[in-house]
Design an enzyme around this catalytic site. Structure first.
Site, PDB file in Angstrom:
ATOM      1  N   ARG A  64       1.013  -1.113  -0.552  1.00  0.00           N
ATOM      2  CA  ARG A  64      -0.107  -0.194  -0.193  1.00  0.00           C
ATOM      3  C   ARG A  64       1.006   1.400   0.075  1.00  0.00           C
ATOM      4  NH1 ARG A  64      -0.396   1.863   5.406  1.00  0.00           N
ATOM      5  NH2 ARG A  64      -2.068   3.351   5.193  1.00  0.00           N
ATOM      6  N   ARG A  99      -3.584  10.532   2.019  1.00  0.00           N
ATOM      7  CA  ARG A  99      -4.489  11.209   2.585  1.00  0.00           C
ATOM      8  C   ARG A  99      -5.362  11.891   2.127  1.00  0.00           C
ATOM      9  NH1 ARG A  99      -0.914  11.825   7.473  1.00  0.00           N
ATOM     10  NH2 ARG A  99      -0.313   9.684   8.263  1.00  0.00           N
ATOM     11  N   ARG A 105      19.854  -4.910   2.426  1.00  0.00           N
ATOM     12  CA  ARG A 105      20.122  -3.014   1.719  1.00  0.00           C
ATOM     13  C   ARG A 105      20.865  -2.671   3.446  1.00  0.00           C
ATOM     14  NH1 ARG A 105      16.468   0.604   0.562  1.00  0.00           N
ATOM     15  NH2 ARG A 105      14.090  -0.611   1.555  1.00  0.00           N
ATOM     16  N   ARG A 136      17.829  10.866   2.224  1.00  0.00           N
ATOM     17  CA  ARG A 136      17.192  11.437   2.157  1.00  0.00           C
ATOM     18  C   ARG A 136      17.998  12.356   2.090  1.00  0.00           C
ATOM     19  NH1 ARG A 136      13.471   8.344   6.469  1.00  0.00           N
ATOM     20  NH2 ARG A 136      15.968   6.815   6.768  1.00  0.00           N
ATOM     21  N   GLU A 196      21.996  10.604   3.165  1.00  0.00           N
ATOM     22  CA  GLU A 196      21.809   9.133   3.238  1.00  0.00           C
ATOM     23  C   GLU A 196      21.211   8.410   1.874  1.00  0.00           C
ATOM     24  OE1 GLU A 196      18.549   7.980   5.866  1.00  0.00           O
ATOM     25  OE2 GLU A 196      18.095   6.585   4.581  1.00  0.00           O
ATOM     26  N   TYR A 200      11.662  -6.800   8.897  1.00  0.00           N
ATOM     27  CA  TYR A 200      12.227  -5.017   9.749  1.00  0.00           C
ATOM     28  C   TYR A 200      10.642  -4.848  11.067  1.00  0.00           C
ATOM     29  CZ  TYR A 200      11.291   0.233   9.898  1.00  0.00           C
ATOM     30  OH  TYR A 200      12.271   1.114  10.313  1.00  0.00           O
ATOM     31  N   ASP A 202      10.109  -1.866  13.782  1.00  0.00           N
ATOM     32  CA  ASP A 202       9.798  -0.713  14.484  1.00  0.00           C
ATOM     33  C   ASP A 202      10.149  -1.491  15.701  1.00  0.00           C
ATOM     34  OD1 ASP A 202       9.624   1.987  12.545  1.00  0.00           O
ATOM     35  OD2 ASP A 202       7.667   1.413  12.064  1.00  0.00           O
TER      36      ASP A 202
HETATM   37  P1  FDA Z   1      19.025  -3.830  16.759  1.00  0.00           P
HETATM   38  O1  FDA Z   1      19.551  -3.542  15.258  1.00  0.00           O
HETATM   39  O2  FDA Z   1      19.161  -2.228  16.584  1.00  0.00           O
HETATM   40  O3  FDA Z   1      19.963  -4.558  17.774  1.00  0.00           O
HETATM   41  C1  FDA Z   1      20.810  -5.817  17.369  1.00  0.00           C
HETATM   42  C2  FDA Z   1      22.200  -5.801  17.644  1.00  0.00           C
HETATM   43  O4  FDA Z   1      22.964  -7.000  18.134  1.00  0.00           O
HETATM   44  C3  FDA Z   1      22.965  -4.128  17.609  1.00  0.00           C
HETATM   45  O5  FDA Z   1      23.215  -4.116  18.391  1.00  0.00           O
HETATM   46  C4  FDA Z   1      24.749  -5.620  16.650  1.00  0.00           C
HETATM   47  O6  FDA Z   1      25.666  -4.810  17.397  1.00  0.00           O
HETATM   48  C5  FDA Z   1      24.741  -6.723  17.597  1.00  0.00           C
HETATM   49  N1  FDA Z   1      24.870  -8.113  17.240  1.00  0.00           N
HETATM   50  C6  FDA Z   1      24.685  -8.805  15.934  1.00  0.00           C
HETATM   51  N2  FDA Z   1      25.570  -9.739  15.617  1.00  0.00           N
HETATM   52  C7  FDA Z   1      26.452  -9.490  16.735  1.00  0.00           C
HETATM   53  C8  FDA Z   1      27.053 -10.638  17.309  1.00  0.00           C
HETATM   54  N3  FDA Z   1      27.803 -11.667  16.537  1.00  0.00           N
HETATM   55  N4  FDA Z   1      27.537 -10.407  18.788  1.00  0.00           N
HETATM   56  C9  FDA Z   1      27.349  -9.304  19.692  1.00  0.00           C
HETATM   57  N5  FDA Z   1      26.546  -8.615  19.177  1.00  0.00           N
HETATM   58  C10 FDA Z   1      25.674  -8.725  18.096  1.00  0.00           C
HETATM   59  N6  FDA Z   1      12.079   2.338  14.522  1.00  0.00           N
HETATM   60  C11 FDA Z   1      11.410   3.192  14.368  1.00  0.00           C
HETATM   61  O7  FDA Z   1      10.085   2.322  15.318  1.00  0.00           O
HETATM   62  N7  FDA Z   1      11.498   4.306  14.367  1.00  0.00           N
HETATM   63  C12 FDA Z   1      11.668   5.173  13.492  1.00  0.00           C
HETATM   64  O8  FDA Z   1      12.239   6.065  13.101  1.00  0.00           O
HETATM   65  C13 FDA Z   1      13.336   4.395  12.888  1.00  0.00           C
HETATM   66  N8  FDA Z   1      14.211   5.082  12.231  1.00  0.00           N
HETATM   67  C14 FDA Z   1      15.552   3.603  11.375  1.00  0.00           C
HETATM   68  C15 FDA Z   1      15.754   4.264  10.939  1.00  0.00           C
HETATM   69  C16 FDA Z   1      16.945   3.199  10.026  1.00  0.00           C
HETATM   70  C17 FDA Z   1      17.437   3.712   8.959  1.00  0.00           C
HETATM   71  C18 FDA Z   1      16.630   1.909  10.423  1.00  0.00           C
HETATM   72  C19 FDA Z   1      17.635   0.662   9.564  1.00  0.00           C
HETATM   73  C20 FDA Z   1      14.887   0.979  11.311  1.00  0.00           C
HETATM   74  C21 FDA Z   1      14.810   2.291  12.112  1.00  0.00           C
HETATM   75  N9  FDA Z   1      14.200   1.882  12.711  1.00  0.00           N
HETATM   76  C22 FDA Z   1      12.939   2.694  13.051  1.00  0.00           C
HETATM   77  C23 FDA Z   1      14.137   0.001  13.823  1.00  0.00           C
HETATM   78  C24 FDA Z   1      14.643   0.530  14.920  1.00  0.00           C
HETATM   79  O9  FDA Z   1      16.090   1.009  14.601  1.00  0.00           O
HETATM   80  C25 FDA Z   1      14.317  -1.143  14.948  1.00  0.00           C
HETATM   81  O10 FDA Z   1      13.316  -1.502  15.940  1.00  0.00           O
HETATM   82  C26 FDA Z   1      15.771  -1.335  16.038  1.00  0.00           C
HETATM   83  O11 FDA Z   1      16.723  -1.206  15.706  1.00  0.00           O
HETATM   84  C27 FDA Z   1      15.547  -3.546  16.344  1.00  0.00           C
HETATM   85  O12 FDA Z   1      15.987  -3.748  17.484  1.00  0.00           O
HETATM   86  P2  FDA Z   1      16.547  -4.886  17.605  1.00  0.00           P
HETATM   87  O13 FDA Z   1      17.159  -5.277  18.407  1.00  0.00           O
HETATM   88  O14 FDA Z   1      15.823  -6.320  16.729  1.00  0.00           O
HETATM   89  O15 FDA Z   1      18.073  -4.916  16.339  1.00  0.00           O
END
Ligand code: FDA
Length: 382
Positions: free
Chosen positions: A175, A179, A258, A289, A312, A360, A362
């Site tokens: 989608r 709005r 990506r 962006r 970005e 993905y 949030d």
């Molecule tokens: P996350 O990736 O944050 O944490 C995983 C951790 O595991 C990392 O710190 C990594 O270093 C660690 N790790 C990986 N492999 C490892 C290993 N082998 N040994 C030890 N540690 C390891 N959400 C939102 O609500 N509003 C927003 O505006 C945005 N904006 C946004 C922008 C961009 C560019 C991205 C990519 C993402 C967002 N998000 C977002 C999403 C948000 O970043 C996401 O929800 C959280 O990071 C998810 O948290 P996690 O703990 O799942 O993963």
């Protein structure tokens, strides 16, 4: 190592939530992360030159309609009343996003009301005459009509995917929000805002617990680290939030992601673009962006002669790049199914978070699914 009751791999919001909840239940928790800071992709740092809080991995706006998550996060931080708004530059003109009545009337040089605008977009979106869209290009046209799609979606998507949208599957978008009001708030959740004293302070409070031991710069796959896969799995329950394909040594092949190239700059002006996020819809502008972080906190006394921006760009991740968004091709989905089977058989290891589930998420979704994992899978831990 002295094995704690539970080991959490990854200090992102999923891992922090699990760690905090289990520590609150009286368990000793070791959290490891290969990065030098906690918070995962939501981490931020204060720029030493300007004092402006910079979101290290791109702008992070907190928003949720999940009352349980909202109550939970408010235990660690208060939130400002910031409401996110995004603009997009297309052919030298700036339009509000997501597409709303303001965008439509500016684009068509008109003064339509909601009914007339809805009828126009429906007519333009009927171009395919009921035929199933064969690719992303046609899907976009079928959702918002060709003129708006070609202006605001086509070039941006081509840059995000480094691929002509005619060659991308229709399934990438389900989608496109339109709005038929002048409401240009980016999120329509019940709650939104930014942590009042920053993401770092919020996350530090989550792990400020005598039962939580955080070890940074510690890669779970590095056998020279005291807390690593070989030393821990089978000795203590593990919550793993790193990449699921890496956990299984890419046995079914790599999952595609990506990544983003984020280039930070301090500029000698008090305001570069007048908004926190400006999208660039034209295909010949390389950025997708530009973020300007001062606008996320209008309530703070930031300098009037300096600002921090982040450009970005998007591309497919190579080995060693940070994985940001799942590509999710049919091949990826087949590989993921194999990893899910392997994960289900892996005794004592619980896979979660965006990397652990190849989804993905949030921030509020990461927190919500971590709370659910604690309820459903970790409640009976010894
Ligand atoms: P996350 O990736 O944050 O944490 C995983 C951790 O595991 C990392 O710190 C990594 O270093 C660690 N790790 C990986 N492999 C490892 C290993 N082998 N040994 C030890 N540690 C390891 N959400 C939102 O609500 N509003 C927003 O505006 C945005 N904006 C946004 C922008 C961009 C560019 C991205 C990519 C993402 C967002 N998000 C977002 C999403 C948000 O970043 C996401 O929800 C959280 O990071 C998810 O948290 P996690 O703990 O799942 O993963």
């Amino acid at each position: 190592m002295n094995v704690s009751d539970v080991v959490v791999v990854g200090a992102g919001l999923f891992g922090l939530t699990v760690a905090e909840r289990l520590a609150d239940r009286g368990m000793d928790v070791t959290v490891v992360d290969r990065r030098a800071e906690i918070g995962g992709n939501a981490a931020s740092a204060f720029c030493p030159r300007t004092g402006i809080e910079v979101h290290t991995y791109g702008s992070h706006l907190f928003h949720t309609s999940n009352e349980r998550v909202w109550a939970y996060v408010n235990r660690f931080t208060t939130f400002t009343s910031y409401e996110h708004r995004v603009w997009t530059t297309y052919r030298g003109e700036v339009f509000p996003m997501p597409i709303n009545l303001g965008t439509i009337n500016q684009f068509f040089r008109s003064a339509m009301g909601p009914d007339a605008a809805r009828a126009l977009i429906a007519e333009q979106a009927a171009e395919l005459d009921g035929r199933e869209p064969a690719n992303l290009d046609e899907k976009g046209i079928s959702l918002v009509g060709r003129p708006l799609y070609e202006a605001f979606i086509r070039g941006y998507t081509a840059k995000q995917w480094q691929t002509d949208p005619r060659l991308l599957p229709a399934s990438i978008i389900s989608r496109l929000p339109v709005r038929y009001t002048y409401d240009n708030r980016y999120f329509d959740d019940t709650h939104q805002g930014l942590p009042t004293d920053g993401y770092g302070a919020w996350f530090a409070r989550m792990v400020d617990h005598p039962r939580i031991d955080v070890r940074l710069g510690c890669d779970f796959f590095d056998p020279t680290q005291p807390v690593h896969r070989g030393a821990v799995v089978g000795q203590a329950p593990v919550v793993f939030t790193g990449p699921v394909d890496q956990y299984f040594d890419l046995a079914a092949g790599p999952l595609a992601w990506r990544t983003l190239d984020l280039q930070q700059e301090v500029l000698p002006t008090g305001d570069h673009q007048g908004a926190a996020v400006m999208n660039y819809a034209d295909e010949d502008v390389p950025e997708t962006r530009v973020h300007e972080f001062r606008h996320l906190h209008p309530e703070r006394a930031y300098p009037k002669d300096a600002t921090v921006i982040m450009r970005e760009r998007s591309r497919f991740a190579e080995p060693g790049d940070e994985p940001y968004y799942p590509v999710n091709t049919p091949e990826d989905r087949a590989r993921l199914a194999t990893y899910r089977e392997l994960a289900a058989q892996e005794q004592g290891v619980h896979f979660g978070g965006r990397l652990g589930t190849y989804k993905y998420l949030d921030m509020h979704m990461a927190i919500g699914s971590a709370l659910t994992m604690v309820d459903n899978q970790l409640a009976d831990l010894p």
